[in-house]
Scaffold this motif. Structure first.
Motif, short mmCIF file in Angstrom:
data_model
loop_
_atom_site.label_atom_id
_atom_site.label_comp_id
_atom_site.label_asym_id
_atom_site.label_seq_id
_atom_site.Cartn_x
_atom_site.Cartn_y
_atom_site.Cartn_z
N GLY A 231 10.50 8.51 -0.86
CA GLY A 231 9.78 7.24 -0.68
C GLY A 231 8.33 7.36 -1.08
O GLY A 231 7.81 8.44 -1.38
N ASN B 164 4.26 1.24 -7.20
CA ASN B 164 5.48 1.51 -7.97
C ASN B 164 5.07 1.91 -9.38
O ASN B 164 4.60 1.08 -10.16
CB ASN B 164 6.37 0.26 -8.01
N GLY C 132 2.98 0.62 6.66
CA GLY C 132 4.27 1.30 6.52
C GLY C 132 4.58 2.22 7.67
O GLY C 132 3.88 2.24 8.70
N ARG D 216 8.34 4.67 4.32
CA ARG D 216 8.81 3.32 4.02
C ARG D 216 7.65 2.35 4.19
O ARG D 216 6.90 2.43 5.18
CB ARG D 216 9.93 2.91 4.98
N ASP E 106 7.13 -3.88 4.17
CA ASP E 106 7.89 -4.97 3.56
C ASP E 106 9.26 -4.51 3.05
O ASP E 106 10.01 -5.31 2.49
CB ASP E 106 7.09 -5.64 2.44
N GLN E 107 9.61 -3.25 3.26
CA GLN E 107 10.96 -2.77 2.96
C GLN E 107 11.89 -2.89 4.16
O GLN E 107 13.06 -2.52 4.07
CB GLN E 107 10.91 -1.30 2.50
#
Length: 602
Positions: free
Chosen positions: A290, A395, A543, A561, A564-565
């Protein structure tokens, strides 16, 4: 009057120099993954028109108090005095097709190097690595004993090995003065070992011995694919590395495949370098599926000049080519029970560079938090489908592309309020770059500016005279600077297009640290390689770190994580029949919560 004017001019010049100097960081104290080196453009897909920078399969060795980094398609190697700032060295002697996944080992006054190969090659040696001088240690190895044609679908009989050695690694046992070579990269063959004869310049001694392969039916993390979900391809074992510690031999390996987020390092342990070896119950030892930097497999474990342990690995990008990758560096160690562990908690946030012998690996995390996640971003221009918002999504596979690659293009991030900013990382992407090698035009130049109101700006980093390519440029500010807005001002990249995947801003807010998540549950599936972990969301956090391991005191693994996941994680990396515990913490711009109590995964 002339004297007065001269004095005023001199004072002004000194003031200007002091201001300019204050914008530049002093000697670097921290680093962030991916490490900041001038990754080389790959030439292997030139005929297909696929251009990308890459770095992979790293080995860092220590020689003469300096660090030397070797990797795949490096067009040479790198030198560092501190593990943070690296200088590329072009070697005096180097294979025309470069080096892939090399065996590298420093013993006494010599670095030995053997590229991955399927036919006999020389062993190279470096006794003055800072100069770039490379010599032949062994003019030509003999053919690998028992080598035969590759059998891709089934395991061959134990009287054969593939042509090689591919993904080789030397090991020298200082207590016995024996030498060994471990190797393989295959989803059909296991790892192999053969003893080497130092009296014959490391020629093969005897015949290869089979060691072990993967067992994905038992070891969940050895399953192939994104999040271990591809059942159509057999996983790959590769990248062997041997570490001797407290009289025991830790044979490490990469799996299940370099081109996904779950590329990891495992370990078997034995009492002899030829085995037998036993699977460690705490596997995998290096795992980072992650966050921004994903993947931690196929590297090496080494000690720095202060005796601290580190582990290198190969994070994955995979935009232009499956094997588009970078290099990661994580703190490591051995606990009181001899368990090897690699600490990837906040593994892509700033970490302290070594200046002394550390205690727990947690001490190496700076506490500088990610301030830029999902924050608003604007740009001077953008091509369709490549908006500015991509630079804050953590990302590396999404990116902003400017309409033109020209000086003056800019990106601005609004952090929403003032923070104490301590470091900024600019990560470039290769969108139709059109480059297949590095020359004097492949350099990275930009400025970073900060503002509290979005109108008046002050420069905190000026790389207008940079002579290196820095695709993952990490800039540590000389002092904390309070600001709300961060601006990137473009000057030059060698690629055809200006593309940036992420601008990552680190520092600290002034608020209280977040609350510890409650309601933690952990349930194994009928297939007990998998577990579902859930928790109650904490409002406003960035997170969570799901921390897990084989006992409440050995929560050495971390799965990061973003909030928003969601507040559930399917963990697919467990070993059948092995007991595990899990705990959780949350984090935001202000810090990290207290860790929850550890619960068994039942």
């Amino acid at each position: 009057m002339k004297l007065r004017a001269s004095v005023i001019a001199l004072v002004g010049m000194v003031a200007f120099v002091e201001v300019a100097a204050s914008a530049q960081a002093p000697r670097q104290r921290t680093y962030a993954n991916p490490i900041d080196i001038d990754y080389r453009y790959n030439f292997e897909q030139h005929n297909e028109g696929i251009s990308y920078r890459s770095g992979a399969d790293p080995v860092i060795v220590v020689q003469g108090g300096q660090y030397y980094l070797f990797e795949t398609i490096g067009d040479g190697y790198w030198q560092s005095a501190d593990l943070g700032t690296w200088r590329h060295i072009t070697a005096s002697r180097w294979p025309l097709t470069d080096v892939v996944a090399p065996a590298v080992l420093s013993v006494r006054d010599t670095i030995y190097l053997l590229p991955a190969t399927t036919r006999p090659l020389p062993i190279l040696m470096l006794t003055q690595p800072a100069t770039g001088h490379v010599e032949l240690y062994n003019r030509l190895l003999p053919w690998l004993p028992m080598a035969r044609d590759h059998e891709s679908l089934t395991l061959a009989k134990p009287d054969s090995v593939q042509p090689g050695p591919w993904d080789p690694q030397f090991f020298h046992d200082p207590d016995t003065e024996r030498w060994f070579l471990y190797w393989n990269s295959s989803n059909a063959y296991p790892l192999h070992v053969i003893e080497l004869d130092k009296s014959k310049r490391l020629a093969y001694k005897g015949t290869p011995r089979w060691l072990f392969g993967l067992d994905p039916a038992q070891h969940g993390w050895e399953r192939f694919g994104q999040d271990h979900r591809d059942t159509t391809i057999n996983p790959f074992i590769e990248g062997a590395w041997m570490t001797k510690h407290a009289g025991r031999y830790y044979l490490q390996y990469g799996a299940p495949g370099t081109e996904y987020n779950v590329y990891a390092t495992g370990v078997y342990v034995g009492d002899d370098p030829l085995g037998p070896f036993t699977y460690a119950p705490y596997n995998p030892v290096a795992y980072k599926p992650g966050g921004f930097v994903q993947g931690a497999g196929h590297g090496n474990t080494f000690q720095d000049v202060y005796g601290n342990w580190w582990n290198t690995g190969t994070p994955w990008i995979g935009v232009n080519w499956n094997f588009e990758r970078r290099i990661g560096l994580h703190p490591a160690g051995f606990d009181a029970d001899g368990q090897l562990y690699v600490d990837t908690r906040f593994g892509d946030f700033p970490q302290w560079l070594p200046t002394r012998a550390w205690g727990a690996t947690e001490e190496r995390f700076t506490g500088w938090m990610l301030l830029s996640y999902r924050k608003a971003a604007s740009a001077s221009s953008a091509r369709d489908s490549f908006p500015a918002s991509n630079v804050t999504d953590e990302n590396p596979r999404t990116f902003w592309v400017a309409k033109q690659n020209r000086p003056g293009e800019w990106l601005t991030i609004d952090l929403g309020r003032d923070y104490d900013i301590r470091a900024i990382q600019v990560n470039y992407a290769d969108y139709k770059s059109g480059l297949y090698g590095n020359d004097s035009t492949v350099v990275t130049r930009f400025r970073l500016q900060l503002s509290s109101d979005g109108r008046q700006w002050r420069t905190v980093a000026d790389l207008s005279r940079e002579r290196r390519d820095r695709p993952n440029a990490y800039v540590e500010l000389s002092r904390p600077t309070r600001a709300r807005f961060v601006r990137y001002e473009h000057l030059h990249v060698g690629a055809a297009n200006l593309a940036i995947s992420d601008i990552r801003v680190f520092g600290n807010g002034a608020g209280a640290r977040p609350a510890t998540p409650g309601g933690l549950t952990a349930r194994r599936d009928r297939d007990d390689r998998n577990a579902v972990i859930t928790w109650e969301p904490v409002p406003g956090v960035v997170g969570y770190n799901v921390r897990w391991g084989i006992s409440p005191s050995k929560l050495h693994q971390t799965y990061q994580r973003f909030a928003d996941q969601g507040s559930a994680l399917e963990l697919r990396a467990l070993t059948r029949g092995q007991a595990y515990w899990v705990a959780i913490e949350s984090f935001d711009e202000n810090g990290v919560s207290a860790l929850s109590s550890a619960f068994p995964i039942r």
